[in-house]
Structures are given as C-alpha cells and as structure tokens.
Design a protein around this motif. Sequence first.
Motif, PDB file in Angstrom:
ATOM      1  N   GLN A   1       0.866  -1.297  -0.003  1.00  0.00           N
ATOM      2  CA  GLN A   1       0.013   0.073  -0.049  1.00  0.00           C
ATOM      3  C   GLN A   1       0.783   1.119   0.028  1.00  0.00           C
ATOM      4  OE1 GLN A   1      -3.150  -0.708  -0.628  1.00  0.00           O
ATOM      5  NE2 GLN A   1      -4.297  -0.055   1.048  1.00  0.00           N
ATOM      6  N   LEU A   2       1.959   1.280   0.958  1.00  0.00           N
ATOM      7  CA  LEU A   2       2.743   2.301   1.034  1.00  0.00           C
ATOM      8  C   LEU A   2       3.698   2.698  -0.387  1.00  0.00           C
ATOM      9  CD1 LEU A   2       4.171   4.478   2.624  1.00  0.00           C
ATOM     10  CD2 LEU A   2       5.899   2.780   3.378  1.00  0.00           C
ATOM     11  N   GLU A   3       4.078   1.437  -0.920  1.00  0.00           N
ATOM     12  CA  GLU A   3       4.829   1.705  -2.338  1.00  0.00           C
ATOM     13  C   GLU A   3       3.927   2.117  -3.319  1.00  0.00           C
ATOM     14  OE1 GLU A   3       7.825  -2.125  -1.914  1.00  0.00           O
ATOM     15  OE2 GLU A   3       5.969  -2.430  -2.417  1.00  0.00           O
ATOM     16  N   MET A   4       2.370   1.772  -3.388  1.00  0.00           N
ATOM     17  CA  MET A   4       1.495   2.329  -4.408  1.00  0.00           C
ATOM     18  C   MET A   4       1.373   3.835  -4.048  1.00  0.00           C
ATOM     19  SD  MET A   4      -0.903   0.884  -6.353  1.00  0.00           S
ATOM     20  CE  MET A   4      -2.748   1.072  -7.009  1.00  0.00           C
ATOM     21  N   ARG A   5       1.251   4.193  -2.729  1.00  0.00           N
ATOM     22  CA  ARG A   5       0.757   5.616  -2.602  1.00  0.00           C
ATOM     23  C   ARG A   5       2.036   6.366  -2.893  1.00  0.00           C
ATOM     24  NH1 ARG A   5      -0.804   4.447   2.453  1.00  0.00           N
ATOM     25  NH2 ARG A   5       1.114   5.102   3.355  1.00  0.00           N
ATOM     26  N   MET A   6       3.188   5.922  -2.340  1.00  0.00           N
ATOM     27  CA  MET A   6       4.505   6.729  -2.764  1.00  0.00           C
ATOM     28  C   MET A   6       4.542   6.892  -4.485  1.00  0.00           C
ATOM     29  SD  MET A   6       7.059   5.492   0.184  1.00  0.00           S
ATOM     30  CE  MET A   6       8.257   6.779  -0.129  1.00  0.00           C
ATOM     31  N   ALA A   7       4.304   5.689  -5.094  1.00  0.00           N
ATOM     32  CA  ALA A   7       4.396   5.759  -6.476  1.00  0.00           C
ATOM     33  C   ALA A   7       3.485   6.995  -7.229  1.00  0.00           C
ATOM     34  CB  ALA A   7       3.974   4.409  -7.051  1.00  0.00           C
ATOM     35  N   GLU A   8       2.204   7.058  -6.602  1.00  0.00           N
ATOM     36  CA  GLU A   8       1.307   7.765  -7.113  1.00  0.00           C
ATOM     37  C   GLU A   8       1.821   9.440  -6.790  1.00  0.00           C
ATOM     38  OE1 GLU A   8      -2.933   5.128  -6.788  1.00  0.00           O
ATOM     39  OE2 GLU A   8      -2.187   6.338  -4.970  1.00  0.00           O
TER      40      GLU A   8
ATOM     41  N   ASP B   1       4.912  10.274  -6.757  1.00  0.00           N
ATOM     42  CA  ASP B   1       5.875  10.434  -7.856  1.00  0.00           C
ATOM     43  C   ASP B   1       5.996   9.433  -8.906  1.00  0.00           C
ATOM     44  OD1 ASP B   1       8.459  10.829  -8.844  1.00  0.00           O
ATOM     45  OD2 ASP B   1       9.574   9.738  -7.271  1.00  0.00           O
ATOM     46  N   PRO B   2       4.987   9.764  -9.997  1.00  0.00           N
ATOM     47  CA  PRO B   2       4.710   9.053 -11.067  1.00  0.00           C
ATOM     48  C   PRO B   2       5.940   8.549 -12.038  1.00  0.00           C
ATOM     49  CG  PRO B   2       3.321  10.961 -10.954  1.00  0.00           C
ATOM     50  CD  PRO B   2       4.237  11.176 -10.128  1.00  0.00           C
ATOM     51  N   GLN B   3       6.985   9.267 -11.838  1.00  0.00           N
ATOM     52  CA  GLN B   3       8.203   9.014 -12.485  1.00  0.00           C
ATOM     53  C   GLN B   3       8.852   7.841 -11.928  1.00  0.00           C
ATOM     54  OE1 GLN B   3       8.517  10.561 -15.616  1.00  0.00           O
ATOM     55  NE2 GLN B   3       6.901  11.711 -14.806  1.00  0.00           N
ATOM     56  N   ASN B   4       8.641   7.549 -10.569  1.00  0.00           N
ATOM     57  CA  ASN B   4       9.168   6.340 -10.296  1.00  0.00           C
ATOM     58  C   ASN B   4       8.478   4.978 -10.492  1.00  0.00           C
ATOM     59  OD1 ASN B   4      10.524   4.638  -8.323  1.00  0.00           O
ATOM     60  ND2 ASN B   4      10.598   6.078  -6.641  1.00  0.00           N
ATOM     61  N   ASP B   5       9.012   4.393 -11.424  1.00  0.00           N
ATOM     62  CA  ASP B   5       8.388   3.191 -12.149  1.00  0.00           C
ATOM     63  C   ASP B   5       8.562   1.948 -11.028  1.00  0.00           C
ATOM     64  OD1 ASP B   5       7.138   4.315 -14.169  1.00  0.00           O
ATOM     65  OD2 ASP B   5       8.674   3.936 -15.548  1.00  0.00           O
TER      66      ASP B   5
END
Length: 131
Positions: free
Chosen positions: A77-84, A86-90
Amino acid sequence: GSEPLRRFLARDSRDGRYLEDIEDIRAEFPDSLVADNIRLQVILAQPPARQLGSLRSAVEEFAGQDAGQAALFYLAQLEMRMAEEDPQNDSLLHQAGEHFRQFLEIYPQSYRAPLVREQLARLSLLTAPAQ
C-alpha cells in the motif's frame, strides 16, 4: 498469557502516550504473541520514507506471524501511495505490484485479499501503455 493482548487492545492509538505505552508492553512481555503487532504499530507511526525500509525488514522478520501478513499489505500500500505521489518512479509501482501478488500467493484467504485484488486492477491501469 492474555495479559499483553488485553493491555495492547485497551490502548487508544489517538492517545499521545500510545507509542510509549505499547513499547512498555513489548518490553514487559518480549516473547508474547502480540510483540510483533506492537512492533508493526511502532513502524506505522514513522514517517513514510522511514516506514518503507522498516516494513521491508518487517516482512521478513515477521514471516509466518500475524504481523507478517499486515506488514506485507502495508508495504505494498505504501509503495503504491508513494508511486502515485511520484509518477516518474516506475520501480515503486513495480515493487507494489510484486508485493500485492506475493500477498495473494501467500495469503489467498485473507480478509484483505479482495482489497489487494482491487489494488492490482488499479495498478494495471496505472502501468498500462498510453493509447
């Protein structure tokens, strides 16, 4: 015994002394069945950037314990939230997907499994090539 669990559940996470109180319970009953859950609550109180590394460690540390399932779920969940954020962080999106799939593989009957499936569907939309 049930004393550490009773005391842990009696604590209110909104109380300013919550973390101190649950750490005291963990110190008093280090081998109790709730020690892993207390440790997880302490991790979840950290800022997100610190949570990430702590949750990654907790997934391994708590494997096979109650908190292991929760740690894997919260990590994805945290990885998903952080990725959202920072959209450049694939790589974070990829890691979230891997952890959600791992969760379903290990805990297919979990009450969290339907939410994990929803998150995987949402993730596939985020990672789909633009038309």
